[in-house]
Design an enzyme around this catalytic site. Structure first.
Site, PDB file in Angstrom:
ATOM      1  N   ILE A  16       2.690   4.008  -3.036  1.00 16.93           N
ATOM      2  CA  ILE A  16       2.849   4.269  -4.468  1.00 16.93           C
ATOM      3  C   ILE A  16       4.329   4.413  -4.801  1.00 16.93           C
ATOM      4  O   ILE A  16       5.074   5.096  -4.089  1.00 16.93           O
ATOM      5  CB  ILE A  16       2.042   5.520  -4.861  1.00 16.93           C
ATOM      6  CG1 ILE A  16       0.553   5.178  -4.695  1.00 16.93           C
ATOM      7  CG2 ILE A  16       2.334   5.960  -6.289  1.00 16.93           C
ATOM      8  CD1 ILE A  16      -0.371   6.355  -4.820  1.00 16.93           C
ATOM      9  N   LEU A  17       4.741   3.753  -5.858  1.00 16.14           N
ATOM     10  CA  LEU A  17       6.142   3.810  -6.266  1.00 16.14           C
ATOM     11  C   LEU A  17       6.346   4.991  -7.216  1.00 16.14           C
ATOM     12  O   LEU A  17       5.429   5.373  -7.948  1.00 16.14           O
ATOM     13  CB  LEU A  17       6.522   2.494  -6.947  1.00 16.14           C
ATOM     14  CG  LEU A  17       6.446   1.269  -6.012  1.00 16.14           C
ATOM     15  CD1 LEU A  17       6.464  -0.023  -6.810  1.00 16.14           C
ATOM     16  CD2 LEU A  17       7.575   1.292  -4.979  1.00 16.14           C
ATOM     17  N   GLU A  76      -8.096 -13.887  -6.513  1.00 13.36           N
ATOM     18  CA  GLU A  76      -6.836 -13.126  -6.628  1.00 13.36           C
ATOM     19  C   GLU A  76      -5.654 -14.092  -6.610  1.00 13.36           C
ATOM     20  O   GLU A  76      -4.729 -13.993  -7.416  1.00 13.36           O
ATOM     21  CB  GLU A  76      -6.677 -12.148  -5.455  1.00 13.36           C
ATOM     22  CG  GLU A  76      -7.621 -10.973  -5.469  1.00 13.36           C
ATOM     23  CD  GLU A  76      -7.336 -10.021  -4.316  1.00 13.36           C
ATOM     24  OE1 GLU A  76      -6.169  -9.798  -3.973  1.00 13.36           O
ATOM     25  OE2 GLU A  76      -8.306  -9.490  -3.742  1.00 13.36           O
ATOM     26  N   MET A  86       0.820  -1.208   0.000  1.00 14.08           N
ATOM     27  CA  MET A  86       0.000   0.000   0.000  1.00 14.08           C
ATOM     28  C   MET A  86       0.858   1.264   0.000  1.00 14.08           C
ATOM     29  O   MET A  86       0.760   2.092   0.900  1.00 14.08           O
ATOM     30  CB  MET A  86      -0.949  -0.033   1.200  1.00 14.08           C
ATOM     31  CG  MET A  86      -1.920  -1.193   1.148  1.00 14.08           C
ATOM     32  SD  MET A  86      -2.847  -1.222  -0.400  1.00 14.08           S
ATOM     33  CE  MET A  86      -4.117  -2.421  -0.042  1.00 14.08           C
ATOM     34  N   HIS A 144      -5.375  -6.317  -7.684  1.00 13.20           N
ATOM     35  CA  HIS A 144      -6.356  -5.381  -7.137  1.00 13.20           C
ATOM     36  C   HIS A 144      -7.717  -6.077  -7.075  1.00 13.20           C
ATOM     37  O   HIS A 144      -8.107  -6.768  -8.018  1.00 13.20           O
ATOM     38  CB  HIS A 144      -6.436  -4.128  -8.015  1.00 13.20           C
ATOM     39  CG  HIS A 144      -7.323  -3.074  -7.450  1.00 13.20           C
ATOM     40  ND1 HIS A 144      -6.963  -2.310  -6.344  1.00 13.20           N
ATOM     41  CD2 HIS A 144      -8.580  -2.683  -7.792  1.00 13.20           C
ATOM     42  CE1 HIS A 144      -7.955  -1.473  -6.055  1.00 13.20           C
ATOM     43  NE2 HIS A 144      -8.945  -1.684  -6.905  1.00 13.20           N
ATOM     44  N   ASN A 187       0.769  -5.910 -10.106  1.00 15.94           N
ATOM     45  CA  ASN A 187      -0.038  -5.611  -8.922  1.00 15.94           C
ATOM     46  C   ASN A 187      -1.332  -6.402  -9.005  1.00 15.94           C
ATOM     47  O   ASN A 187      -1.815  -6.705 -10.097  1.00 15.94           O
ATOM     48  CB  ASN A 187      -0.350  -4.108  -8.880  1.00 15.94           C
ATOM     49  CG  ASN A 187      -1.169  -3.724  -7.670  1.00 15.94           C
ATOM     50  OD1 ASN A 187      -0.918  -4.182  -6.551  1.00 15.94           O
ATOM     51  ND2 ASN A 187      -2.185  -2.880  -7.865  1.00 15.94           N
TER      52      ASN A 187
HETATM   53  C1  GAR Z   1      -5.683  -7.854  -1.583  1.00 15.39           C
HETATM   54  O1  GAR Z   1      -7.094  -7.946  -1.595  1.00 15.39           O
HETATM   55  C2  GAR Z   1      -5.205  -6.991  -2.728  1.00 15.39           C
HETATM   56  O2  GAR Z   1      -5.974  -7.122  -3.874  1.00 15.39           O
HETATM   57  C3  GAR Z   1      -5.366  -5.615  -2.133  1.00 15.39           C
HETATM   58  O3  GAR Z   1      -4.907  -5.756  -0.812  1.00 15.39           O
HETATM   59  C4  GAR Z   1      -5.193  -7.073  -0.375  1.00 15.39           C
HETATM   60  C5  GAR Z   1      -3.938  -7.662   0.191  1.00 15.39           C
HETATM   61  O4  GAR Z   1      -4.180  -8.925   0.745  1.00 15.39           O
HETATM   62  N1  GAR Z   1      -4.593  -4.653  -2.873  1.00 15.39           N
HETATM   63  C6  GAR Z   1      -5.058  -3.468  -3.234  1.00 15.39           C
HETATM   64  O5  GAR Z   1      -6.156  -3.055  -2.901  1.00 15.39           O
HETATM   65  C7  GAR Z   1      -4.122  -2.645  -4.094  1.00 15.39           C
HETATM   66  N2  GAR Z   1      -4.757  -1.484  -4.561  1.00 15.39           N
HETATM   67  P1  GAR Z   1      -2.974  -9.900   1.084  1.00 15.39           P
HETATM   68  O6  GAR Z   1      -1.992  -9.083   1.933  1.00 15.39           O
HETATM   69  O7  GAR Z   1      -3.597 -10.999   1.873  1.00 15.39           O
HETATM   70  O8  GAR Z   1      -2.367 -10.370  -0.197  1.00 15.39           O
END
Ligand code: GAR
Length: 208
Positions: free
Chosen positions: A100-101, A182, A98, A117, A115
């Site tokens: 931004i690069l 995901e 979380m 999402h 990434n």
């Molecule tokens: C995931 O749902 C991923 O898609 C989201 O954070 C969660 C991380 O879960 N990422 C974003 O929303 C990026 N914009 P995790 O730490 O269990 O992989």
């Protein structure tokens, strides 16, 4: 035959379940062609760090950051270099990372940063994508794995998977259903990359 290995950096900020899915796929040999692996967190207490070290014996690095911190990326580049991960042999997977690069980092690793999402991009970018989907009343949401460009949650889309939204869903039940997908598409995207089966034509990812 000489096989060029990909050195992998997985960047996390928290739980690390997508990281775990990728590490699992490498462990069981579904994804291969990976050389070195480094898990990087920008949060000291990221749960995924413990999983990476204890369950997978993977090297980790913590690079703490706050909004004003400009040295984050020089430390990131140092860690990557120290672990032989560069813009020619590397793949950087953002997995719940979380932060931004910078454009210069993204440009250096162009088409080598992925990434995941929890929405069907370009819908519901940014934070709380599942909540945004519920508020919008969509009947289908899903997840996306994409290459990272200079926008937030934008860049050429590698894979997407639709997930139904049920009438009795809340943020947590929808997030859980999306998360399972995901994990699947992130592993498939990494595999496509290591097998060199994707290329980008006119900002679209095509499978070779
Ligand atoms: C995931 O749902 C991923 O898609 C989201 O954070 C969660 C991380 O879960 N990422 C974003 O929303 C990026 N914009 P995790 O730490 O269990 O992989």
């Amino acid at each position: 035959m000489f096989v060029e290995l990909i050195n992998l950096a997985i960047m996390i900020s928290g739980r690390g379940s997508n990281m775990k899915a990728i590490l699992d796929s490498i462990r069981r040999g579904d994804v291969y062609g990976i050389g070195k692996i480094l898990v990087i967190s920008n949060k000291q207490d990221a749960w995924g760090l413990k999983i990476a070290e204890k369950e997978y014996g993977v090297k980790t690095a913590t690079i703490l950051s706050d909004r004003k911190d400009e040295s984050f990326e020089s430390r990131l580049n140092f860690e990557l270099k120290n672990n032989d991960i560069d813009h020619l042999n590397g793949l950087v997977c953002l997995a719940g990372f979380m932060k931004i690069l910078s454009p210069s980092f993204v440009e250096l690793y162009k088409n080598r940063i992925m990434n995941v999402h929890p929405s069907l991009l370009p819908s519901f970018k940014g934070l709380n994508a599942q909540k945004q989907a519920l508020l919008a009343g969509v009947k289908i949401s899903g997840c996306t794995v994409h290459f990272v460009d200079n926008g937030v949650d934008s860049g050429p889309i590698i894979l997407q998977y639709p997930v139904p939204v049920y009438d009795n869903d809340d943020e947590s039940s929808l997030s859980e259903r999306i998360l399972l997908k995901e994990h699947e598409i992130y592993v498939r995207a990494v595999k496509l990359f290591t097998l060199k089966q994707i290329s980008i034509v006119d900002n679209r990812v095509v499978q070779i």
